[in-house]
Design an enzyme around this catalytic site. Structure first.
Site, PDB file in Angstrom:
ATOM      1  N   GLY A 170       2.566   2.435  10.674  1.00 45.40           N
ATOM      2  CA  GLY A 170       3.515   3.529  10.494  1.00 45.40           C
ATOM      3  C   GLY A 170       4.240   3.931  11.769  1.00 45.40           C
ATOM      4  O   GLY A 170       4.870   4.987  11.822  1.00 45.40           O
ATOM      5  N   GLU A 190      -5.304  -4.734  10.687  1.00 44.09           N
ATOM      6  CA  GLU A 190      -4.274  -3.720  10.869  1.00 44.09           C
ATOM      7  C   GLU A 190      -4.540  -2.946  12.160  1.00 44.09           C
ATOM      8  O   GLU A 190      -5.327  -1.986  12.155  1.00 44.09           O
ATOM      9  CB  GLU A 190      -4.282  -2.736   9.692  1.00 44.09           C
ATOM     10  CG  GLU A 190      -4.027  -3.368   8.348  1.00 44.09           C
ATOM     11  CD  GLU A 190      -3.470  -2.348   7.363  1.00 44.09           C
ATOM     12  OE1 GLU A 190      -2.352  -2.564   6.878  1.00 44.09           O
ATOM     13  OE2 GLU A 190      -4.136  -1.334   7.102  1.00 44.09           O
ATOM     14  N   ASN A 217       0.868  -1.182   0.000  1.00 45.46           N
ATOM     15  CA  ASN A 217       0.000   0.000   0.000  1.00 45.46           C
ATOM     16  C   ASN A 217       0.903   1.230   0.000  1.00 45.46           C
ATOM     17  O   ASN A 217       1.489   1.573   1.023  1.00 45.46           O
ATOM     18  CB  ASN A 217      -0.891  -0.045   1.254  1.00 45.46           C
ATOM     19  CG  ASN A 217      -1.684   1.227   1.456  1.00 45.46           C
ATOM     20  OD1 ASN A 217      -1.774   2.066   0.558  1.00 45.46           O
ATOM     21  ND2 ASN A 217      -2.275   1.380   2.633  1.00 45.46           N
ATOM     22  N   LYS A 233       0.134   4.292  -0.341  1.00 46.29           N
ATOM     23  CA  LYS A 233      -0.510   5.495   0.210  1.00 46.29           C
ATOM     24  C   LYS A 233      -0.258   6.680  -0.727  1.00 46.29           C
ATOM     25  O   LYS A 233      -0.164   6.483  -1.938  1.00 46.29           O
ATOM     26  CB  LYS A 233      -0.028   5.759   1.637  1.00 46.29           C
ATOM     27  CG  LYS A 233      -0.177   4.490   2.493  1.00 46.29           C
ATOM     28  CD  LYS A 233       0.019   4.701   3.957  1.00 46.29           C
ATOM     29  CE  LYS A 233      -0.141   3.366   4.677  1.00 46.29           C
ATOM     30  NZ  LYS A 233      -0.025   3.470   6.118  1.00 46.29           N
ATOM     31  N   GLU A 241      -6.708   4.947   7.840  1.00 45.05           N
ATOM     32  CA  GLU A 241      -6.484   6.366   7.502  1.00 45.05           C
ATOM     33  C   GLU A 241      -7.711   6.956   6.828  1.00 45.05           C
ATOM     34  O   GLU A 241      -8.037   8.133   7.003  1.00 45.05           O
ATOM     35  CB  GLU A 241      -5.233   6.494   6.616  1.00 45.05           C
ATOM     36  CG  GLU A 241      -3.963   6.305   7.442  1.00 45.05           C
ATOM     37  CD  GLU A 241      -2.816   5.659   6.682  1.00 45.05           C
ATOM     38  OE1 GLU A 241      -2.833   5.641   5.449  1.00 45.05           O
ATOM     39  OE2 GLU A 241      -1.890   5.155   7.363  1.00 45.05           O
ATOM     40  N   SER A 265       3.529  -1.889  10.243  1.00 41.56           N
ATOM     41  CA  SER A 265       4.988  -1.929  10.445  1.00 41.56           C
ATOM     42  C   SER A 265       5.613  -3.283  10.090  1.00 41.56           C
ATOM     43  O   SER A 265       6.502  -3.758  10.784  1.00 41.56           O
ATOM     44  CB  SER A 265       5.346  -1.518  11.876  1.00 41.56           C
ATOM     45  OG  SER A 265       4.914  -0.184  12.123  1.00 41.56           O
ATOM     46  N   HIS A 297      -9.478   1.377   4.979  1.00 43.87           N
ATOM     47  CA  HIS A 297      -8.188   1.567   5.663  1.00 43.87           C
ATOM     48  C   HIS A 297      -8.380   2.547   6.826  1.00 43.87           C
ATOM     49  O   HIS A 297      -9.164   3.493   6.723  1.00 43.87           O
ATOM     50  CB  HIS A 297      -7.142   2.098   4.679  1.00 43.87           C
ATOM     51  CG  HIS A 297      -5.760   2.068   5.247  1.00 43.87           C
ATOM     52  ND1 HIS A 297      -5.319   3.037   6.111  1.00 43.87           N
ATOM     53  CD2 HIS A 297      -4.750   1.181   5.113  1.00 43.87           C
ATOM     54  CE1 HIS A 297      -4.078   2.739   6.473  1.00 43.87           C
ATOM     55  NE2 HIS A 297      -3.713   1.623   5.885  1.00 43.87           N
TER      56      HIS A 297
HETATM   57  P1  PGA Z   1       2.912   0.464   7.529  1.00 42.68           P
HETATM   58  O1  PGA Z   1       1.429   0.649   6.907  1.00 42.68           O
HETATM   59  O2  PGA Z   1       3.456  -0.833   6.966  1.00 42.68           O
HETATM   60  O3  PGA Z   1       3.675   1.659   7.048  1.00 42.68           O
HETATM   61  O4  PGA Z   1       2.768   0.411   8.998  1.00 42.68           O
HETATM   62  C1  PGA Z   1       0.565  -0.445   6.748  1.00 42.68           C
HETATM   63  C2  PGA Z   1      -0.758   0.033   6.193  1.00 42.68           C
HETATM   64  O5  PGA Z   1      -1.231   1.093   6.596  1.00 42.68           O
HETATM   65  O6  PGA Z   1      -1.365  -0.648   5.331  1.00 42.68           O
END
Ligand code: PGA
Length: 253
Positions: A175, A169, A11, A13, A99, A215, A97
């Site tokens: 992140g 997640e 992903n 983003k 976010e 992460s 997601h």
């Molecule tokens: P990250 O993001 O691997 O940077 O923690 C995962 C995601 O949001 O899908």
């Protein structure tokens, strides 16, 4: 137990220019061309989708979008429909997601409409669920995840549900560098599998792939993938660098 093929998706983003996107997948394609026993997808921003699909034609990497609207077409300024995504050759679309839930007010009801629309046009959803740190600390993890899964899949026929991908997640792991331990993740994945079994029967539940996200790195992927109910990963930050993402994809080697 059904054999579930591991599925690793990147992903990206809101990252990368068009030329950087093309460069990234050109490198990735070469780095993982020998991989056969893992399914791989990349999810670039909308503006790079078409070009990325073209680079990845006849490769072992599928392409997904990061969001979509639920209508097919019409006066919805700024939106992208599943029909448009299908038309350019996308296979997957991430929905729900954290976010999008946090910054754009996405709800389980919205996600449910998107999931239905995606199936209508032959795309497969990657449905994200997960608790915040506060919810975990209050002991609400399973309640939150159950409500999200029930809401997102509501009313979907079982033959569609088995093709869906669920991404667990935990919001506190996204992140932040604080990956869930394999045991913490497995606990929730197993809960999700049991819930799916309750809703759709054991045999169907065994077919559904549940990714872990938050992460994920080349260093921690192996431990996560060793867990019985972790069937892949949704990778954010570490998917931006082709070498890193390739190491994650090649977790078995
Ligand atoms: P990250 O993001 O691997 O940077 O923690 C995962 C995601 O949001 O899908």
């Amino acid at each position: 137990m059904a054999e579930r093929i591991p599925f690793i998706a990147g992903n990206w983003k809101m990252n990368k220019s068009l030329s950087q996107a093309i460069d990234t997948v050109t490198k990735l394609k070469e780095l993982i061309e020998d991989v056969q026993d893992v399914e791989v997808a990349v999810c670039p921003p909308f503006i790079a989708l078409d070009a990325v699909v073209k680079v990845l034609i006849r490769s072992n990497i599928a392409v997904g979008a990061q969001n979509c609207f639920w209508e097919e077409k019409g006066a919805y300024t700024g939106e992208i429909s599943p029909l448009m995504l299908a038309d350019i050759g996308c296979r997957y679309c991430i929905v729900g997601h954290s976010e999008r839930r946090k910054y754009f007010g996405e709800t389980d009801a919205n996600v449910n409409r998107k999931v239905r629309a995606l199936y209508q046009f032959g795309l497969l959803p990657i449905i994200c669920v997960g608790e915040t740190l506060e919810q975990r600390q209050q002991g609400l993890t399973m309640n939150v995840v159950e409500e999200q899964i029930r809401g997102c899949l509501s009313g979907l026929p079982v033959n569609k549900v088995v093709d869906s991908v669920i991404a667990y997640e935990p919001v506190w792991a996204i992140g932040t560098g604080h990956t869930a331990t394999p045991e913490q993740a497995q606990e929730v994945h197993s809960f999700i599998r049991n819930l799916l079994a309750e809703l759709y029967g054991e045999e169907n539940a065994q077919k559904i792939r549940i990714q872990y996200g938050g992460s994920v790195t080349p260093e921690n992927i192996k431990g996560l993938m060793a867990m019985p109910d972790i069937d892949g990963a949704l990778v954010g930050g570490a998917s931006l660098e082709p070498e890193k993402f390739a190491r994650i994809v090649k977790f078995k080697q």
